[in-house]
Design an enzyme around this catalytic site. Structure first.
Site, PDB file in Angstrom:
ATOM      1  N   ASP A  99     -10.406  -3.258  -4.191  1.00  0.00           N
ATOM      2  CA  ASP A  99      -9.419  -2.287  -3.724  1.00  0.00           C
ATOM      3  C   ASP A  99      -9.509  -1.032  -4.583  1.00  0.00           C
ATOM      4  O   ASP A  99      -9.364  -1.112  -5.811  1.00  0.00           O
ATOM      5  CB  ASP A  99      -8.022  -2.892  -3.827  1.00  0.00           C
ATOM      6  CG  ASP A  99      -6.917  -1.988  -3.304  1.00  0.00           C
ATOM      7  OD1 ASP A  99      -7.236  -0.888  -2.807  1.00  0.00           O
ATOM      8  OD2 ASP A  99      -5.743  -2.386  -3.395  1.00  0.00           O
TER       9      ASP A  99
ATOM     10  N   SER B 243       0.832  -1.195   0.000  1.00  0.00           N
ATOM     11  CA  SER B 243       0.000   0.000   0.000  1.00  0.00           C
ATOM     12  C   SER B 243       0.872   1.253   0.000  1.00  0.00           C
ATOM     13  O   SER B 243       1.684   1.444  -0.901  1.00  0.00           O
ATOM     14  CB  SER B 243      -0.954  -0.052   1.199  1.00  0.00           C
ATOM     15  OG  SER B 243      -1.945   0.930   1.114  1.00  0.00           O
TER      16      SER B 243
ATOM     17  N   HIS C 178      -7.961  -5.225  -0.444  1.00  0.00           N
ATOM     18  CA  HIS C 178      -6.733  -4.555  -0.025  1.00  0.00           C
ATOM     19  C   HIS C 178      -6.325  -5.087   1.355  1.00  0.00           C
ATOM     20  O   HIS C 178      -7.133  -5.197   2.265  1.00  0.00           O
ATOM     21  CB  HIS C 178      -6.997  -3.046   0.058  1.00  0.00           C
ATOM     22  CG  HIS C 178      -5.777  -2.233   0.299  1.00  0.00           C
ATOM     23  ND1 HIS C 178      -5.081  -1.613  -0.704  1.00  0.00           N
ATOM     24  CD2 HIS C 178      -5.123  -1.916   1.449  1.00  0.00           C
ATOM     25  CE1 HIS C 178      -4.055  -0.949  -0.203  1.00  0.00           C
ATOM     26  NE2 HIS C 178      -4.055  -1.129   1.109  1.00  0.00           N
TER      27      HIS C 178
END
Length: 361
Positions: free
Chosen positions: A291, A196, A321
Site C-alpha cells: 500500500d 483510506s 490496500h
C-alpha cells in the site's frame, strides 16, 4: 467453509500460481509479496477487466469492477456464503452540508436495548465508491462489535471539490449524535471509523468535534488512512506499481479532488505534517504492506502518540490496500476486523476505557 470443502479455494498455491509469483518476484511486482488469498483476489480483479484507474475519467473509473466485485466473484466460484448475512440493513438519507445524501444503517443480530454506534466513512479517494462497495466492511464491524453502524456517502469530486466531503462528514457525525436514540443508541457511545480517504474523514471529524465543542467520539478506527500528501515516502516508492492502489492512482485522486496544489498544505490533508492531533480519543490504526499509504499511516500513529493520544497500531504484511472488507476470503482481513471490534468494544465499556488507554500507549 473449510479448505477441505468441495468448492473452497485450494489451501496452497497451485503450480500456476507459484510460477506467477516467481515471475512477479523477479520483475519486482509488489503483488509477489502478497499472501496467496490476497493474490487470488487481486488476480480475480484483473480477470474481471479492471483497467488502471489513472488512465480513466472519473465516470469511466466508477464503472470499473471493484475489489468487492472480485471478492463476490470468487465467493460464487468457491460456493462460499457471506459470513455476515444476518445483519439487518436500512437505507435512508441524512442532511449533508448542502443537500441530502445516502446512508445505510446496519443492525447486529438480536439487537435490542441501547447499543453503541459507529459512524463509518467508506473509501474511494473522495472520487469513487459507494455504500455497496464497502458494504462488507460495515457488516463486519456491526457483527463483530455488536454495534449499530451507519455508513455515510459524501459528495464526490471532481463534481464537488475539497472540502465538500469533509463538510459532509462533519454533518453526518452531527446528525448521528442528534439521531442516536432514534437509531437505537446513545450519543455518548458513538465511535468513528473509515477506510483510506474515509479514514482521513473520520479523524478530521474527531478534530472538528474537538474544535467545535461537539460531543467527542469515544474511539477512532482508521484503516489504511490517507494521512499525508508526500508521495516520496518509502511505501510510495516500493509500492509504486501495486494493486489495487498504486502511486499514480493517489495522484489521480488528489488531482480530481483538489482545486489546486496549494490545498495540499491544508492540515485536513497533511495530517502528519500540519494538523493538531492533541485531545483525540483512543485510536486504532491498521496499515497494509502492499500500500502506498503505509508509511504515512505508521507516521500518523507516531504523531498521535507524541500528541498524547492512546494508539493501537497494527501493520499487516502480505496484504494490499482495501483488504479489510475481504474477511470471507483473506485471513488477515478477519484478524483486522477482530482487532477493530475488540478496541471498539473496549472503548464502549466505560470501566474498560482507562485500561484500554494504558495498554495502547
Amino acid at each position: 467453509m473449510s479448505s477441505t470443502d468441495e468448492h473452497a479455494p485450494p489451501p496452497t498455491p497451485t503450480f500456476g500460481e507459484r510460477v506467477t509469483r516467481i515471475l512477479g518476484a523477479v520483475s519486482g511486482d509488489p503483488i509477489a509479496r502478497a499472501e496467496i488469498d490476497m493474490a487470488r483476489v487481486l488476480e480475480e480483479l484483473k480477470a474481471l477487466g479492471a483497467e488502471p484507474i489513472e488512465d480513466l475519467t472519473p465516470d469511466e473509473a466508477r464503472r470499473q469492477p471493484t475489489p468487492a466485485d472480485a471478492v463476490s466473484s470468487l465467493m460464487a466460484k468457491y460456493g462460499i456464503a457471506e459470513s455476515c448475512g444476518d445483519i439487518r440493513t436500512r437505507d435512508l438519507s441524512y442532511p449533508g452540508a448542502e443537500r441530502p445524501l445516502a446512508a445505510r444503517i446496519y443492525y447486529p443480530p438480536h439487537a435490542g436495548g441501547t447499543l453503541p454506534i459507529v459512524a463509518y466513512y467508506p473509501g474511494g479517494g473522495w472520487v469513487l465508491a459507494d455504500l455497496d462497495d464497502y458494504d462488507a466492511s460495515a457488516r463486519a464491524i456491526a457483527a463483530r462489535a455488536g454495534a449499530v453502524v451507519v455508513s455515510f456517502e459524501t459528495r464526490k469530486a471532481p463534481e464537488h471539490k475539497f472540502p465538500a466531503a469533509h463538510d459532509d462528514a462533519v454533518a453526518a457525525y452531527r446528525w448521528t449524535l442528534e439521531q442516536a436514540e432514534t437509531l437505537g443508541g446513545a450519543p455518548e457511545l458513538v465511535a468513528l471509523a473509515g477506510e483510506s480517504a474515509g479514514g482521513n474523514l473520520a479523524i478530521n471529524v474527531a478534530i472538528a468535534a474537538r474544535d467545535r465543542e461537539m460531543l467527542p467520539p469515544v474511539h477512532l478506527a482508521l484503516i489504511y488512512p490517507l494521512a499525508g500528501v508526500d508521495m516520496n515516502t518509502p511505501s510510495f516508492r516500493i509500492n509504486e506499481f501495486a494493486r489495487p492502489v498504486n502511486a499514480a492512482m493517489i495522484g489521480w485522486y488528489l488531482g480530481h479532488a483538489l482545486l489546486g496544489v496549494d490545498q495540499k498544505e491544508d492540515p485536513r490533508l497533511d495530517l502528519v505534517g500540519r494538523a493538531d492531533l492533541s485531545g483525540l480519543p483512543p485510536t486504532t490504526i491498521l496499515t497494509a504492506e502492499i500500500d502506498p499509504l503505509r508509511s504515512e499511516g505508521l507516521e500518523l500513529a507516531g504523531r498521535l502518540r507524541s500528541s498524547g493520544v492512546a494508539v493501537n497500531a497494527i501493520d499487516f504484511e502480505g496484504v494490499a490496500h482495501g483488504f479489510f472488507g475481504m474477511g470471507d476470503l483473506v485471513r488477515h482481513a478477519r484478524s483486522a476486523q477482530e482487532i477493530v471490534a475488540r478496541d471498539l468494544v473496549a472503548s464502549f465499556a466505560p470501566a474498560e476505557r482507562g485500561a484500554r488507554a494504558g495498554r495502547a500507549i
